[in-house]
Design a protein around this motif. Sequence first.
Motif, short mmCIF file in Angstrom:
data_model
loop_
_atom_site.label_atom_id
_atom_site.label_comp_id
_atom_site.label_asym_id
_atom_site.label_seq_id
_atom_site.Cartn_x
_atom_site.Cartn_y
_atom_site.Cartn_z
N ALA A 35 9.44 11.77 -10.51
CA ALA A 35 10.22 12.71 -9.69
C ALA A 35 9.76 12.74 -8.23
N THR A 36 8.48 12.53 -7.98
CA THR A 36 7.96 12.55 -6.61
C THR A 36 7.01 11.37 -6.38
N PRO A 37 7.58 10.19 -6.13
CA PRO A 37 6.74 9.01 -5.90
C PRO A 37 5.85 9.17 -4.66
N SER A 38 4.65 8.68 -4.76
CA SER A 38 3.72 8.71 -3.63
C SER A 38 3.84 7.42 -2.83
N ALA A 39 3.22 7.39 -1.67
CA ALA A 39 3.20 6.19 -0.85
C ALA A 39 2.55 5.04 -1.61
N GLU A 40 1.53 5.35 -2.36
CA GLU A 40 0.82 4.33 -3.15
C GLU A 40 1.73 3.76 -4.25
N ASN A 41 2.53 4.63 -4.89
CA ASN A 41 3.49 4.17 -5.91
C ASN A 41 4.47 3.17 -5.29
N ILE A 42 4.97 3.49 -4.12
CA ILE A 42 5.95 2.65 -3.44
C ILE A 42 5.31 1.32 -3.04
N LYS A 43 4.10 1.37 -2.49
CA LYS A 43 3.38 0.15 -2.11
C LYS A 43 3.19 -0.77 -3.31
N THR A 44 2.81 -0.17 -4.44
CA THR A 44 2.57 -0.95 -5.66
C THR A 44 3.85 -1.61 -6.14
N LEU A 45 4.95 -0.87 -6.14
CA LEU A 45 6.22 -1.42 -6.58
C LEU A 45 6.66 -2.56 -5.66
N LEU A 46 6.57 -2.37 -4.37
CA LEU A 46 6.96 -3.41 -3.42
C LEU A 46 6.06 -4.64 -3.56
N ALA A 47 4.77 -4.43 -3.72
CA ALA A 47 3.84 -5.54 -3.88
C ALA A 47 4.14 -6.34 -5.14
N THR A 48 4.55 -5.64 -6.20
CA THR A 48 4.91 -6.31 -7.44
C THR A 48 6.08 -7.27 -7.22
N ALA A 49 6.98 -6.90 -6.33
CA ALA A 49 8.13 -7.75 -6.02
C ALA A 49 7.82 -8.74 -4.90
N GLY A 50 6.59 -8.74 -4.40
CA GLY A 50 6.20 -9.67 -3.34
C GLY A 50 6.69 -9.25 -1.97
N ILE A 51 6.90 -7.95 -1.78
CA ILE A 51 7.41 -7.44 -0.51
C ILE A 51 6.32 -6.63 0.18
N GLU A 52 6.13 -6.88 1.47
CA GLU A 52 5.15 -6.13 2.24
C GLU A 52 5.73 -4.77 2.62
N SER A 53 4.88 -3.79 2.69
CA SER A 53 5.34 -2.46 3.12
C SER A 53 4.87 -2.20 4.54
N ASP A 54 5.67 -1.44 5.26
CA ASP A 54 5.36 -1.05 6.62
C ASP A 54 4.79 0.36 6.56
N GLU A 55 3.51 0.49 6.85
CA GLU A 55 2.80 1.77 6.71
C GLU A 55 3.46 2.90 7.51
N GLU A 56 3.89 2.60 8.72
CA GLU A 56 4.49 3.63 9.57
C GLU A 56 5.82 4.13 8.98
N ARG A 57 6.66 3.21 8.56
CA ARG A 57 7.95 3.60 7.98
C ARG A 57 7.76 4.30 6.64
N LEU A 58 6.81 3.84 5.86
CA LEU A 58 6.54 4.45 4.57
C LEU A 58 6.06 5.89 4.75
N THR A 59 5.16 6.12 5.68
CA THR A 59 4.67 7.46 5.97
C THR A 59 5.81 8.36 6.43
N SER A 60 6.66 7.82 7.28
CA SER A 60 7.81 8.57 7.77
C SER A 60 8.75 8.96 6.63
N LEU A 61 9.01 8.03 5.72
CA LEU A 61 9.88 8.30 4.58
C LEU A 61 9.30 9.38 3.68
N ILE A 62 8.03 9.26 3.36
CA ILE A 62 7.38 10.24 2.48
C ILE A 62 7.42 11.62 3.15
N THR A 63 7.18 11.68 4.44
CA THR A 63 7.21 12.95 5.17
C THR A 63 8.62 13.56 5.13
#
Length: 121
Positions: free
Chosen positions: A16-44
């Motif tokens: 119900a409330t994914p964390s930044a770490e959850n999102i990073k892990t999912l993206l990494a599993t698919a071979g996709i890099e995450s952008d820390e700034e955009r991810l922080t903005s989304l979570i906020t």
Amino acid sequence: MRHLAAYLLLVVGGNATPSAENIKTLLATAGIESDEERLTSLITELEGKDVAELIALGKDKLLVGGAMPSGGGAAAAPVAAGGAAVKEEKAPEKPKEEEVDALDGGMDMFGGGGGGGGGDY
């Protein structure tokens, strides 16, 4: 967009409330890099908000003429001042051109030279 897609996948998957770490892990599993700034903005931006409610609010912004836009089909005919739909004029169809056989020039991928088979097998 990738971060939001991952967030929504995690929500649909039961988190119900994914964390930044959850999102990073999912993206990494698919071979996709995450952008820390955009991810922080989304979570906020999504912190403390109900995703279903946000989708319902956003759906109202997508409504065009009372119907959801779709990816297929023809565009709706414009409405005239009297309320009747304006008829769309059809452009005359172009006559179909005959297809040229690519092998007419004697090219044959098997080296027969005739282009239509009949080579030395």
